[in-house]
Design a protein around this motif. Structure first.
Motif, mmCIF file in Angstrom:
data_model
loop_
_atom_site.group_PDB
_atom_site.id
_atom_site.type_symbol
_atom_site.label_atom_id
_atom_site.label_comp_id
_atom_site.label_asym_id
_atom_site.label_seq_id
_atom_site.Cartn_x
_atom_site.Cartn_y
_atom_site.Cartn_z
ATOM 1 N N VAL A 88 -26.233 -46.691 -17.690
ATOM 2 C CA VAL A 88 -27.563 -46.155 -18.000
ATOM 3 C C VAL A 88 -27.732 -44.768 -17.387
ATOM 4 C CG1 VAL A 88 -30.035 -46.490 -17.570
ATOM 5 C CG2 VAL A 88 -28.629 -48.402 -18.336
ATOM 6 N N LEU A 89 -27.248 -44.567 -16.159
ATOM 7 C CA LEU A 89 -27.337 -43.253 -15.529
ATOM 8 C C LEU A 89 -26.598 -42.188 -16.337
ATOM 9 C CD1 LEU A 89 -26.923 -43.924 -11.708
ATOM 10 C CD2 LEU A 89 -28.902 -42.992 -12.883
ATOM 11 N N TYR A 90 -25.381 -42.503 -16.766
ATOM 12 C CA TYR A 90 -24.621 -41.539 -17.561
ATOM 13 C C TYR A 90 -25.279 -41.290 -18.915
ATOM 14 C CZ TYR A 90 -20.692 -40.750 -14.456
ATOM 15 O OH TYR A 90 -19.907 -40.343 -13.410
ATOM 16 N N LEU A 91 -25.850 -42.319 -19.511
ATOM 17 C CA LEU A 91 -26.530 -42.162 -20.789
ATOM 18 C C LEU A 91 -27.758 -41.258 -20.649
ATOM 19 C CD1 LEU A 91 -26.776 -42.995 -23.779
ATOM 20 C CD2 LEU A 91 -28.174 -44.905 -23.003
ATOM 21 N N VAL A 92 -28.572 -41.532 -19.642
ATOM 22 C CA VAL A 92 -29.769 -40.724 -19.418
ATOM 23 C C VAL A 92 -29.390 -39.290 -19.054
ATOM 24 C CG1 VAL A 92 -31.763 -40.437 -17.874
ATOM 25 C CG2 VAL A 92 -31.226 -42.683 -18.817
ATOM 26 N N ALA A 93 -28.355 -39.130 -18.246
ATOM 27 C CA ALA A 93 -27.926 -37.783 -17.857
ATOM 28 C C ALA A 93 -27.433 -36.994 -19.060
ATOM 29 C CB ALA A 93 -26.838 -37.870 -16.795
ATOM 30 N N SER A 94 -26.721 -37.641 -19.962
ATOM 31 C CA SER A 94 -26.213 -36.921 -21.131
ATOM 32 C C SER A 94 -27.339 -36.570 -22.101
ATOM 33 C CB SER A 94 -25.146 -37.743 -21.844
ATOM 34 O OG SER A 94 -25.725 -38.877 -22.455
ATOM 35 N N LEU A 95 -28.357 -37.385 -22.177
ATOM 36 C CA LEU A 95 -29.474 -37.103 -23.067
ATOM 37 C C LEU A 95 -30.388 -36.002 -22.533
ATOM 38 C CD1 LEU A 95 -30.465 -40.705 -24.175
ATOM 39 C CD2 LEU A 95 -29.234 -38.981 -25.511
ATOM 40 N N ASN A 96 -30.472 -35.881 -21.207
ATOM 41 C CA ASN A 96 -31.368 -34.907 -20.598
ATOM 42 C C ASN A 96 -30.659 -33.635 -20.156
ATOM 43 O OD1 ASN A 96 -33.634 -36.468 -20.892
ATOM 44 N ND2 ASN A 96 -33.301 -37.531 -18.956
ATOM 45 N N GLY A 97 -29.364 -33.554 -20.334
ATOM 46 C CA GLY A 97 -28.626 -32.366 -19.937
ATOM 47 C C GLY A 97 -28.273 -32.313 -18.463
ATOM 48 N N PHE A 98 -28.521 -33.387 -17.722
ATOM 49 C CA PHE A 98 -28.134 -33.431 -16.312
ATOM 50 C C PHE A 98 -26.649 -33.705 -16.210
ATOM 51 C CE2 PHE A 98 -32.625 -34.873 -15.928
ATOM 52 C CZ PHE A 98 -33.087 -33.780 -15.239
ATOM 53 N N ARG A 99 -26.095 -33.438 -15.044
ATOM 54 C CA ARG A 99 -24.671 -33.691 -14.832
ATOM 55 C C ARG A 99 -24.502 -34.573 -13.602
ATOM 56 N NH1 ARG A 99 -20.139 -29.729 -12.852
ATOM 57 N NH2 ARG A 99 -18.361 -31.068 -13.333
ATOM 58 N N LEU A 100 -23.806 -35.672 -13.766
ATOM 59 C CA LEU A 100 -23.493 -36.542 -12.635
ATOM 60 C C LEU A 100 -22.117 -36.164 -12.111
ATOM 61 C CD1 LEU A 100 -24.692 -40.018 -13.901
ATOM 62 C CD2 LEU A 100 -25.760 -38.571 -12.213
ATOM 63 N N ASP A 101 -22.013 -36.000 -10.811
ATOM 64 C CA ASP A 101 -20.757 -35.607 -10.198
ATOM 65 C C ASP A 101 -19.921 -36.851 -9.903
ATOM 66 O OD1 ASP A 101 -18.746 -34.231 -8.985
ATOM 67 O OD2 ASP A 101 -19.921 -33.579 -7.259
ATOM 68 N N GLY A 102 -18.736 -36.933 -10.511
ATOM 69 C CA GLY A 102 -17.860 -38.081 -10.308
ATOM 70 C C GLY A 102 -17.339 -38.192 -8.890
ATOM 71 N N ARG A 103 -17.335 -37.069 -8.156
ATOM 72 C CA ARG A 103 -16.884 -37.114 -6.762
ATOM 73 C C ARG A 103 -17.862 -37.871 -5.879
ATOM 74 N NH1 ARG A 103 -16.010 -31.013 -5.441
ATOM 75 N NH2 ARG A 103 -17.956 -30.983 -6.592
ATOM 76 N N ILE A 104 -19.067 -38.064 -6.357
ATOM 77 C CA ILE A 104 -20.059 -38.830 -5.599
ATOM 78 C C ILE A 104 -20.207 -40.236 -6.174
ATOM 79 C CG2 ILE A 104 -22.511 -38.953 -4.993
ATOM 80 C CD1 ILE A 104 -22.504 -35.898 -4.952
ATOM 81 N N VAL A 105 -20.192 -40.330 -7.503
ATOM 82 C CA VAL A 105 -20.419 -41.619 -8.156
ATOM 83 C C VAL A 105 -19.282 -42.600 -7.871
ATOM 84 C CG1 VAL A 105 -20.649 -42.752 -10.395
ATOM 85 C CG2 VAL A 105 -21.862 -40.616 -9.959
ATOM 86 N N LEU A 106 -18.043 -42.150 -7.925
ATOM 87 C CA LEU A 106 -16.895 -43.044 -7.735
ATOM 88 C C LEU A 106 -16.853 -43.645 -6.323
ATOM 89 C CD1 LEU A 106 -14.523 -44.219 -9.270
ATOM 90 C CD2 LEU A 106 -13.156 -42.298 -8.453
#
Length: 69
Positions: A22-40
């Motif tokens: 859900v976080l990745y979906l919302v981020a892609s729809l709103n133009g935000f970027r999730l950093d994989g170095r933090i999420v993983l």
């Protein structure tokens, strides 16, 4: 369908992956970027904590009173 025992680790892992999706979906729809170095690492920490909690719960269920007295 036969009932089974509640599996805490599977429940938490499924919830975690659902939240990540859900976080990745919302981020892609709103133009935000999730950093994989933090999420993983956060994912691994949460799964490790859930695994420890499940192991402690299983040990507590198996514990029997001493019969030495």
């Amino acid at each position: 369908m036969r009932r089974h025992r509640f599996d805490l680790f599977s429940f938490l892992a499924g919830g975690l992956f659902t939240v990540l999706a859900v976080l990745y979906l919302v981020a892609s729809l709103n133009g935000f970027r999730l950093d994989g170095r933090i999420v993983l690492p956060i994912t691994f920490i949460v799964l490790g904590t859930a695994g420890l909690a499940a192991a402690v719960a299983a040990m507590a269920r198996r514990r029997r009173p001493d019969d030495d007295r």
